[in-house]
Design a protein around this motif. Sequence first.
Motif, PDB file in Angstrom:
ATOM      1  N   SER A  33      33.650  37.504  32.415  1.00 14.80           N
ATOM      2  CA  SER A  33      33.743  38.552  33.429  1.00 14.80           C
ATOM      3  C   SER A  33      33.844  37.901  34.803  1.00 14.80           C
ATOM      4  CB  SER A  33      32.509  39.443  33.375  1.00 14.80           C
ATOM      5  OG  SER A  33      31.370  38.703  33.820  1.00 14.80           O
ATOM      6  N   PRO A  34      34.223  38.654  35.840  1.00 12.44           N
ATOM      7  CA  PRO A  34      34.231  38.074  37.186  1.00 12.44           C
ATOM      8  C   PRO A  34      32.872  37.511  37.599  1.00 12.44           C
ATOM      9  CG  PRO A  34      35.466  40.119  37.171  1.00 12.44           C
ATOM     10  CD  PRO A  34      34.806  40.015  35.839  1.00 12.44           C
ATOM     11  N   ALA A  35      31.811  38.222  37.282  1.00 11.17           N
ATOM     12  CA  ALA A  35      30.479  37.742  37.653  1.00 11.17           C
ATOM     13  C   ALA A  35      30.130  36.460  36.912  1.00 11.17           C
ATOM     14  CB  ALA A  35      29.431  38.826  37.371  1.00 11.17           C
ATOM     15  N   GLN A  36      30.534  36.353  35.650  1.00 11.08           N
ATOM     16  CA  GLN A  36      30.273  35.127  34.894  1.00 11.08           C
ATOM     17  C   GLN A  36      31.078  33.961  35.450  1.00 11.08           C
ATOM     18  OE1 GLN A  36      31.280  36.813  31.054  1.00 11.08           O
ATOM     19  NE2 GLN A  36      29.126  36.849  30.418  1.00 11.08           N
ATOM     20  N   ALA A  37      32.324  34.211  35.828  1.00 13.50           N
ATOM     21  CA  ALA A  37      33.132  33.163  36.458  1.00 13.50           C
ATOM     22  C   ALA A  37      32.479  32.700  37.756  1.00 13.50           C
ATOM     23  CB  ALA A  37      34.537  33.682  36.719  1.00 13.50           C
ATOM     24  N   ALA A  38      31.936  33.646  38.507  1.00  7.80           N
ATOM     25  CA  ALA A  38      31.273  33.304  39.761  1.00  7.80           C
ATOM     26  C   ALA A  38      30.048  32.433  39.533  1.00  7.80           C
ATOM     27  CB  ALA A  38      30.888  34.574  40.507  1.00  7.80           C
ATOM     28  N   GLY A  88      45.477  49.515  34.822  1.00 11.19           N
ATOM     29  CA  GLY A  88      44.355  50.419  35.006  1.00 11.19           C
ATOM     30  C   GLY A  88      43.125  49.769  35.572  1.00 11.19           C
ATOM     31  N   LEU A  89      43.298  48.703  36.336  1.00 15.38           N
ATOM     32  CA  LEU A  89      42.162  47.955  36.872  1.00 15.38           C
ATOM     33  C   LEU A  89      42.102  48.110  38.383  1.00 15.38           C
ATOM     34  CD1 LEU A  89      39.924  45.835  36.151  1.00 15.38           C
ATOM     35  CD2 LEU A  89      41.592  44.086  36.750  1.00 15.38           C
ATOM     36  N   ASP A  90      40.899  48.366  38.895  1.00 11.70           N
ATOM     37  CA  ASP A  90      40.676  48.345  40.331  1.00 11.70           C
ATOM     38  C   ASP A  90      40.481  46.888  40.730  1.00 11.70           C
ATOM     39  OD1 ASP A  90      39.608  48.360  42.916  1.00 11.70           O
ATOM     40  OD2 ASP A  90      38.607  50.288  42.610  1.00 11.70           O
ATOM     41  N   LEU A  91      41.556  46.242  41.175  1.00  6.65           N
ATOM     42  CA  LEU A  91      41.518  44.804  41.417  1.00  6.65           C
ATOM     43  C   LEU A  91      40.538  44.435  42.530  1.00  6.65           C
ATOM     44  CD1 LEU A  91      45.295  43.862  41.063  1.00  6.65           C
ATOM     45  CD2 LEU A  91      43.476  43.713  39.362  1.00  6.65           C
ATOM     46  N   GLU A  92      40.381  45.308  43.517  1.00  6.37           N
ATOM     47  CA  GLU A  92      39.445  45.005  44.597  1.00  6.37           C
ATOM     48  C   GLU A  92      38.014  44.953  44.070  1.00  6.37           C
ATOM     49  OE1 GLU A  92      38.058  46.721  48.963  1.00  6.37           O
ATOM     50  OE2 GLU A  92      39.897  47.465  48.018  1.00  6.37           O
ATOM     51  N   ARG A  93      37.654  45.912  43.238  1.00  7.09           N
ATOM     52  CA  ARG A  93      36.303  45.903  42.661  1.00  7.09           C
ATOM     53  C   ARG A  93      36.127  44.710  41.727  1.00  7.09           C
ATOM     54  NH1 ARG A  93      34.394  51.507  40.250  1.00  7.09           N
ATOM     55  NH2 ARG A  93      32.558  50.200  39.968  1.00  7.09           N
ATOM     56  N   TRP A  94      37.194  44.336  41.007  1.00  6.54           N
ATOM     57  CA  TRP A  94      37.126  43.177  40.102  1.00  6.54           C
ATOM     58  C   TRP A  94      36.772  41.915  40.902  1.00  6.54           C
ATOM     59  CZ3 TRP A  94      36.805  44.287  35.220  1.00  6.54           C
ATOM     60  CH2 TRP A  94      37.025  43.333  34.232  1.00  6.54           C
ATOM     61  N   CYS A  95      37.378  41.785  42.047  1.00  7.62           N
ATOM     62  CA  CYS A  95      37.109  40.636  42.904  1.00  7.62           C
ATOM     63  C   CYS A  95      35.704  40.727  43.510  1.00  7.62           C
ATOM     64  CB  CYS A  95      38.160  40.560  43.997  1.00  7.62           C
ATOM     65  SG  CYS A  95      38.187  39.011  44.921  1.00  7.62           S
ATOM     66  N   GLN A  96      35.295  41.909  43.918  1.00  2.00           N
ATOM     67  CA  GLN A  96      33.973  42.092  44.507  1.00  2.00           C
ATOM     68  C   GLN A  96      32.857  41.756  43.526  1.00  2.00           C
ATOM     69  OE1 GLN A  96      34.135  46.147  45.841  1.00  2.00           O
ATOM     70  NE2 GLN A  96      35.138  45.633  47.789  1.00  2.00           N
ATOM     71  N   LEU A 152      38.021  26.240  42.029  1.00  2.00           N
ATOM     72  CA  LEU A 152      37.983  26.550  40.596  1.00  2.00           C
ATOM     73  C   LEU A 152      38.823  27.786  40.349  1.00  2.00           C
ATOM     74  CD1 LEU A 152      36.938  26.307  37.679  1.00  2.00           C
ATOM     75  CD2 LEU A 152      34.916  27.636  38.387  1.00  2.00           C
ATOM     76  N   ILE A 153      39.841  27.652  39.513  1.00  2.00           N
ATOM     77  CA  ILE A 153      40.653  28.780  39.067  1.00  2.00           C
ATOM     78  C   ILE A 153      40.120  29.171  37.693  1.00  2.00           C
ATOM     79  CG2 ILE A 153      42.979  29.590  38.553  1.00  2.00           C
ATOM     80  CD1 ILE A 153      44.043  27.316  40.335  1.00  2.00           C
ATOM     81  N   HIS A 154      39.388  30.272  37.653  1.00  2.00           N
ATOM     82  CA  HIS A 154      38.656  30.637  36.428  1.00  2.00           C
ATOM     83  C   HIS A 154      39.134  31.972  35.895  1.00  2.00           C
ATOM     84  CE1 HIS A 154      35.388  31.293  33.588  1.00  2.00           C
ATOM     85  NE2 HIS A 154      34.932  30.068  33.854  1.00  2.00           N
ATOM     86  N   GLU A 155      39.286  32.036  34.593  1.00  2.00           N
ATOM     87  CA  GLU A 155      39.706  33.292  33.961  1.00  2.00           C
ATOM     88  C   GLU A 155      38.671  34.386  34.164  1.00  2.00           C
ATOM     89  OE1 GLU A 155      38.275  35.214  31.088  1.00  2.00           O
ATOM     90  OE2 GLU A 155      38.934  33.942  29.447  1.00  2.00           O
ATOM     91  N   ALA A 156      39.143  35.641  34.213  1.00  2.00           N
ATOM     92  CA  ALA A 156      38.260  36.787  34.425  1.00  2.00           C
ATOM     93  C   ALA A 156      38.791  37.979  33.633  1.00  2.00           C
ATOM     94  CB  ALA A 156      38.157  37.118  35.907  1.00  2.00           C
ATOM     95  N   VAL A 215      38.874  31.247  42.544  1.00  4.10           N
ATOM     96  CA  VAL A 215      40.027  32.124  42.370  1.00  4.10           C
ATOM     97  C   VAL A 215      40.023  32.640  40.938  1.00  4.10           C
ATOM     98  CG1 VAL A 215      42.546  32.216  42.238  1.00  4.10           C
ATOM     99  CG2 VAL A 215      41.453  31.062  44.152  1.00  4.10           C
ATOM    100  N   LEU A 216      40.126  33.956  40.777  1.00  4.25           N
ATOM    101  CA  LEU A 216      40.123  34.578  39.452  1.00  4.25           C
ATOM    102  C   LEU A 216      41.549  34.710  38.933  1.00  4.25           C
ATOM    103  CD1 LEU A 216      37.557  37.453  40.108  1.00  4.25           C
ATOM    104  CD2 LEU A 216      37.099  35.136  39.260  1.00  4.25           C
ATOM    105  N   ILE A 217      41.728  34.425  37.647  1.00  2.00           N
ATOM    106  CA  ILE A 217      43.048  34.503  37.028  1.00  2.00           C
ATOM    107  C   ILE A 217      42.882  35.054  35.614  1.00  2.00           C
ATOM    108  CG2 ILE A 217      43.100  32.202  35.947  1.00  2.00           C
ATOM    109  CD1 ILE A 217      45.961  31.890  37.169  1.00  2.00           C
ATOM    110  N   HIS A 218      43.999  35.321  34.932  1.00  2.00           N
ATOM    111  CA  HIS A 218      43.980  35.846  33.559  1.00  2.00           C
ATOM    112  C   HIS A 218      43.128  37.122  33.499  1.00  2.00           C
ATOM    113  CE1 HIS A 218      43.590  35.986  29.155  1.00  2.00           C
ATOM    114  NE2 HIS A 218      44.598  35.127  29.104  1.00  2.00           N
TER     115      HIS A 218
END
Length: 252
Positions: free
Chosen positions: A198-203, A223-231, A185-189, A215-218
């Motif tokens: 949000s990432p958690a909602q996509a999850a 100014g985003l901490d991409l690692e935390r966004w994925c976590q 699933l490629i889901h917007e975040a 996989v998160l997209i959009h």
Amino acid sequence: MPEVLVLGTAASVPDAEHDTVALALRGPGWAVLVDCGGSPLHKLARLGIGLDEVRAVILTHRHADHLYGLPMLVQGLWLGGREEALPIYGPAEALDVGRRLLEVLTLAEREGMFEIEWRPVPLRQGRQVLTVEGVRITSAPVEHTGRDTLALRFEEESTGRAIVYSADTEPCPAVVDLAAGASLLIHEATGDFAGHSSPAQAAEVAREAGVEQLVLIHYPVHGLDLERWCQAAAGAFPGPVALAQDGDIYPL
């Protein structure tokens, strides 16, 4: 083997490494573009997709970051000598915006311009959009700030393997149903905003759908901490989670 290529990953404001979101479904000698932001000609060239391979375009909705590159795509195909018709699928209101963009730039009036076939996709769960070389593309209407928007499922008919793209949406049952049993699933975040996730909602959507990988997209790239966004997604989904990057390729 068919595969889904990531042409762009950013939400509305790109940066040097992330263009606005777009995908391509590609097989041997053919490709279907999904959304048309940024410079589609440049992105196709980067990933080795020839202009003569483009079979069709699907627009998920009418917002500018998803279709403002359509005139340049059409002009490039025309200058490249295309003669066969180009079918463009999507919600009726997205096709209307696309048509008006071409009219403003007088592209439809160019001498020798190929035919553009505007093919509206009804907003119904599981609606078939098209089948190309054994890959069936179906759609579902999702929730995006009152705009008619389609999520898409790419399914290889011979194996049943599927990849699903949410497009821009709030968490909604339509994506869960469309993604049921998919390998990816490629889901917007974009974040916890109206019309987005949000990432958690996509999850949570991925978990409910029972997909193998998320996989998160959009996502916002400034100014985003991409690692935390994925976590934030990894904590709510038991399978692998990744942030899509421009140029990623996912085999179907």
